[in-house]
Scaffold this motif. Sequence first.
Motif, PDB file in Angstrom:
ATOM      1  N   LEU A 113       0.840  -1.201   0.000  1.00  0.00           N
ATOM      2  CA  LEU A 113       0.000   0.000   0.000  1.00  0.00           C
ATOM      3  C   LEU A 113       0.877   1.253   0.000  1.00  0.00           C
ATOM      4  O   LEU A 113       0.569   2.220  -0.707  1.00  0.00           O
ATOM      5  CB  LEU A 113      -0.930   0.001   1.213  1.00  0.00           C
ATOM      6  CG  LEU A 113      -1.947   1.153   1.272  1.00  0.00           C
ATOM      7  CD1 LEU A 113      -2.871   1.119   0.066  1.00  0.00           C
ATOM      8  CD2 LEU A 113      -2.757   1.097   2.568  1.00  0.00           C
ATOM      9  N   PHE A 114       1.950   1.262   0.763  1.00  0.00           N
ATOM     10  CA  PHE A 114       2.892   2.383   0.771  1.00  0.00           C
ATOM     11  C   PHE A 114       3.456   2.601  -0.628  1.00  0.00           C
ATOM     12  O   PHE A 114       3.477   3.733  -1.147  1.00  0.00           O
ATOM     13  CB  PHE A 114       4.027   2.112   1.759  1.00  0.00           C
ATOM     14  CG  PHE A 114       5.098   3.180   1.785  1.00  0.00           C
ATOM     15  CD1 PHE A 114       5.065   4.186   2.736  1.00  0.00           C
ATOM     16  CD2 PHE A 114       6.137   3.162   0.865  1.00  0.00           C
ATOM     17  CE1 PHE A 114       6.046   5.170   2.768  1.00  0.00           C
ATOM     18  CE2 PHE A 114       7.114   4.144   0.878  1.00  0.00           C
ATOM     19  CZ  PHE A 114       7.074   5.148   1.834  1.00  0.00           C
ATOM     20  N   ASN A 115       3.931   1.527  -1.248  1.00  0.00           N
ATOM     21  CA  ASN A 115       4.526   1.627  -2.576  1.00  0.00           C
ATOM     22  C   ASN A 115       3.542   2.185  -3.597  1.00  0.00           C
ATOM     23  O   ASN A 115       3.867   3.081  -4.383  1.00  0.00           O
ATOM     24  CB  ASN A 115       5.017   0.257  -3.040  1.00  0.00           C
ATOM     25  CG  ASN A 115       6.126  -0.293  -2.158  1.00  0.00           C
ATOM     26  OD1 ASN A 115       6.715   0.432  -1.363  1.00  0.00           O
ATOM     27  ND2 ASN A 115       6.398  -1.580  -2.294  1.00  0.00           N
ATOM     28  N   VAL A 116       2.332   1.647  -3.588  1.00  0.00           N
ATOM     29  CA  VAL A 116       1.316   2.049  -4.567  1.00  0.00           C
ATOM     30  C   VAL A 116       0.921   3.508  -4.369  1.00  0.00           C
ATOM     31  O   VAL A 116       0.836   4.283  -5.332  1.00  0.00           O
ATOM     32  CB  VAL A 116       0.078   1.134  -4.466  1.00  0.00           C
ATOM     33  CG1 VAL A 116      -1.089   1.694  -5.285  1.00  0.00           C
ATOM     34  CG2 VAL A 116       0.431  -0.268  -4.941  1.00  0.00           C
ATOM     35  N   MET A 117       0.668   3.909  -3.113  1.00  0.00           N
ATOM     36  CA  MET A 117       0.259   5.288  -2.848  1.00  0.00           C
ATOM     37  C   MET A 117       1.361   6.276  -3.233  1.00  0.00           C
ATOM     38  O   MET A 117       1.075   7.352  -3.779  1.00  0.00           O
ATOM     39  CB  MET A 117      -0.084   5.464  -1.366  1.00  0.00           C
ATOM     40  CG  MET A 117      -1.325   4.727  -0.884  1.00  0.00           C
ATOM     41  SD  MET A 117      -2.854   5.280  -1.688  1.00  0.00           S
ATOM     42  CE  MET A 117      -3.047   3.968  -2.908  1.00  0.00           C
ATOM     43  N   LEU A 118       2.613   5.928  -2.955  1.00  0.00           N
ATOM     44  CA  LEU A 118       3.715   6.826  -3.274  1.00  0.00           C
ATOM     45  C   LEU A 118       3.866   6.980  -4.793  1.00  0.00           C
ATOM     46  O   LEU A 118       4.037   8.097  -5.292  1.00  0.00           O
ATOM     47  CB  LEU A 118       5.021   6.307  -2.670  1.00  0.00           C
ATOM     48  CG  LEU A 118       6.256   7.184  -2.916  1.00  0.00           C
ATOM     49  CD1 LEU A 118       6.032   8.599  -2.390  1.00  0.00           C
ATOM     50  CD2 LEU A 118       7.494   6.568  -2.270  1.00  0.00           C
ATOM     51  N   VAL A 119       3.792   5.889  -5.514  1.00  0.00           N
ATOM     52  CA  VAL A 119       3.928   5.958  -6.975  1.00  0.00           C
ATOM     53  C   VAL A 119       2.771   6.744  -7.595  1.00  0.00           C
ATOM     54  O   VAL A 119       2.981   7.625  -8.439  1.00  0.00           O
ATOM     55  CB  VAL A 119       4.004   4.537  -7.576  1.00  0.00           C
ATOM     56  CG1 VAL A 119       3.857   4.590  -9.101  1.00  0.00           C
ATOM     57  CG2 VAL A 119       5.324   3.872  -7.205  1.00  0.00           C
ATOM     58  N   LEU A 120       1.544   6.457  -7.177  1.00  0.00           N
ATOM     59  CA  LEU A 120       0.386   7.150  -7.755  1.00  0.00           C
ATOM     60  C   LEU A 120       0.395   8.639  -7.444  1.00  0.00           C
ATOM     61  O   LEU A 120      -0.018   9.455  -8.281  1.00  0.00           O
ATOM     62  CB  LEU A 120      -0.912   6.510  -7.248  1.00  0.00           C
ATOM     63  CG  LEU A 120      -1.230   5.118  -7.775  1.00  0.00           C
ATOM     64  CD1 LEU A 120      -2.532   4.595  -7.176  1.00  0.00           C
ATOM     65  CD2 LEU A 120      -1.329   5.105  -9.299  1.00  0.00           C
ATOM     66  N   SER A 121       0.840   9.005  -6.260  1.00  0.00           N
ATOM     67  CA  SER A 121       0.881  10.426  -5.899  1.00  0.00           C
ATOM     68  C   SER A 121       2.069  11.136  -6.533  1.00  0.00           C
ATOM     69  O   SER A 121       2.156  12.365  -6.474  1.00  0.00           O
ATOM     70  CB  SER A 121       0.924  10.591  -4.378  1.00  0.00           C
ATOM     71  OG  SER A 121       2.064   9.962  -3.824  1.00  0.00           O
ATOM     72  N   SER A 122       2.988  10.380  -7.137  1.00  0.00           N
ATOM     73  CA  SER A 122       4.166  10.968  -7.784  1.00  0.00           C
ATOM     74  C   SER A 122       4.068  10.926  -9.302  1.00  0.00           C
ATOM     75  O   SER A 122       5.052  11.229  -9.993  1.00  0.00           O
ATOM     76  CB  SER A 122       5.433  10.213  -7.347  1.00  0.00           C
ATOM     77  OG  SER A 122       5.573  10.216  -5.942  1.00  0.00           O
ATOM     78  N   MET A 123       2.915  10.581  -9.831  1.00  0.00           N
ATOM     79  CA  MET A 123       2.722  10.520 -11.276  1.00  0.00           C
ATOM     80  C   MET A 123       2.801  11.922 -11.872  1.00  0.00           C
ATOM     81  O   MET A 123       2.654  12.922 -11.173  1.00  0.00           O
ATOM     82  CB  MET A 123       1.363   9.899 -11.607  1.00  0.00           C
ATOM     83  CG  MET A 123       1.164   8.467 -11.124  1.00  0.00           C
ATOM     84  SD  MET A 123       2.344   7.314 -11.828  1.00  0.00           S
ATOM     85  CE  MET A 123       1.919   7.402 -13.566  1.00  0.00           C
ATOM     86  N   PRO A 124       3.028  12.025 -13.184  1.00  0.00           N
ATOM     87  CA  PRO A 124       3.041  13.349 -13.826  1.00  0.00           C
ATOM     88  C   PRO A 124       1.677  14.023 -13.787  1.00  0.00           C
ATOM     89  O   PRO A 124       0.675  13.391 -13.436  1.00  0.00           O
ATOM     90  CB  PRO A 124       3.461  13.038 -15.270  1.00  0.00           C
ATOM     91  CG  PRO A 124       3.145  11.589 -15.461  1.00  0.00           C
ATOM     92  CD  PRO A 124       3.334  10.939 -14.130  1.00  0.00           C
ATOM     93  N   ALA A 125       1.652  15.291 -14.138  1.00  0.00           N
ATOM     94  CA  ALA A 125       0.409  16.066 -14.105  1.00  0.00           C
ATOM     95  C   ALA A 125      -0.655  15.423 -14.988  1.00  0.00           C
ATOM     96  O   ALA A 125      -0.357  14.887 -16.048  1.00  0.00           O
ATOM     97  CB  ALA A 125       0.678  17.495 -14.562  1.00  0.00           C
ATOM     98  N   ALA A 126      -1.903  15.488 -14.530  1.00  0.00           N
ATOM     99  CA  ALA A 126      -3.014  14.841 -15.225  1.00  0.00           C
ATOM    100  C   ALA A 126      -3.365  15.576 -16.508  1.00  0.00           C
ATOM    101  O   ALA A 126      -3.437  16.811 -16.528  1.00  0.00           O
ATOM    102  CB  ALA A 126      -4.233  14.782 -14.310  1.00  0.00           C
ATOM    103  N   VAL A 127      -3.611  14.813 -17.577  1.00  0.00           N
ATOM    104  CA  VAL A 127      -3.979  15.411 -18.854  1.00  0.00           C
ATOM    105  C   VAL A 127      -5.310  16.139 -18.746  1.00  0.00           C
ATOM    106  O   VAL A 127      -5.503  17.199 -19.356  1.00  0.00           O
ATOM    107  CB  VAL A 127      -4.032  14.324 -19.953  1.00  0.00           C
ATOM    108  CG1 VAL A 127      -4.566  14.902 -21.257  1.00  0.00           C
ATOM    109  CG2 VAL A 127      -2.648  13.730 -20.174  1.00  0.00           C
ATOM    110  N   ASN A 128      -6.240  15.600 -17.939  1.00  0.00           N
ATOM    111  CA  ASN A 128      -7.551  16.264 -17.839  1.00  0.00           C
ATOM    112  C   ASN A 128      -7.469  17.596 -17.090  1.00  0.00           C
ATOM    113  O   ASN A 128      -8.424  18.365 -17.088  1.00  0.00           O
ATOM    114  CB  ASN A 128      -8.596  15.357 -17.198  1.00  0.00           C
ATOM    115  CG  ASN A 128      -8.181  14.827 -15.846  1.00  0.00           C
ATOM    116  OD1 ASN A 128      -7.154  15.229 -15.308  1.00  0.00           O
ATOM    117  ND2 ASN A 128      -8.963  13.928 -15.300  1.00  0.00           N
ATOM    118  N   ALA A 129      -6.309  17.891 -16.469  1.00  0.00           N
ATOM    119  CA  ALA A 129      -6.145  19.195 -15.822  1.00  0.00           C
ATOM    120  C   ALA A 129      -6.182  20.315 -16.856  1.00  0.00           C
ATOM    121  O   ALA A 129      -6.674  21.412 -16.581  1.00  0.00           O
ATOM    122  CB  ALA A 129      -4.829  19.245 -15.043  1.00  0.00           C
TER     123      ALA A 129
END
Length: 309
Positions: free
Chosen positions: A256-272
């Motif tokens: 869960l730590f690994n997944v949350m850290l990777v997802l929160s470190s993804m590049p800026a969202a295209v839909n932004a």
Amino acid sequence: MLQTFVTTVYQVFLPISLPVIGGALIKHFKPIDTKPISTLSLYLLSPALIFETLIGADISYGEITDTVLFTVLNMLLLWGIAVGIGKAGSLPAAERSGLTLTALFTNCVNYGLPLVLLAFGQAGLDKASVYVILQIIIVNTLGVYFAARSQFSVKQAALSIFKLPSIYAAVLAVICRTAHVELPQELNQGISMISGAYSSVALFILGAQMVSVRSGKTAYTAAMNKAFYAGLAMRLVISPVASALLLYLLGIQGVLFNVMLVLSSMPAAVNAVILAEQFDAAPKVVTRCILWTTLASFVLLPLMIGWLG
């Protein structure tokens, strides 16, 4: 460290890069409209993936609570930092809104889910599903607020959630799990076939969108450049560090730590950039941030995954 990086790139990012490159090449040589493909992904493939994942997800109520708590606190933390940077840099209102969109919303759906599946397997995808649902809700409520501010409509934001089939797929999956409903095998197979197409189609769209949002020869003002570099710093440095510290403080460990850290470190969202264009929240700055954070992620994320591994 170098060996781990090369192994991660080969095992995780090489499979991901092929549909991304394919999408980029087709968009470059054949000016296709990705909107119908995005509609297919949003209204059919993504709901099927969310439903299939949630209905069979190996995730405890404690992990769900941790995910919700982390998502909310992380959003508030990054929002506070973005506001502080915007004020310290004396950024105009539009650039401050654009910076907030870049800082808070990541490409955790089109890019994050396939990456998590390849990097951490089905166990990682199970835990990612809750975070992704929360992000969908947040983008379509608070995302509108951060982009529009004075133009914000509570009714508009609320209605936008109920137009997204992934929300209904998540609710239906929770109902089926709670009521211990077992779907017929044939229906499960059909849903699995649809959800199986999600990763390749989503990554194809990502490649095509990267070509669409390239910066080109646009002239940038001093304020726009400030907002751009601040956005890069937020996405590439501040967000991963802040997220890791918050995860440690919350006592979240393991997959869960690994997944949350990777997802929160993804590049800026295209839909932004869609929100930025709709509400004039510095769309050129947001577009530039999306392109460069996505390109940088192909180096930084393998390093992070190798370190986590």
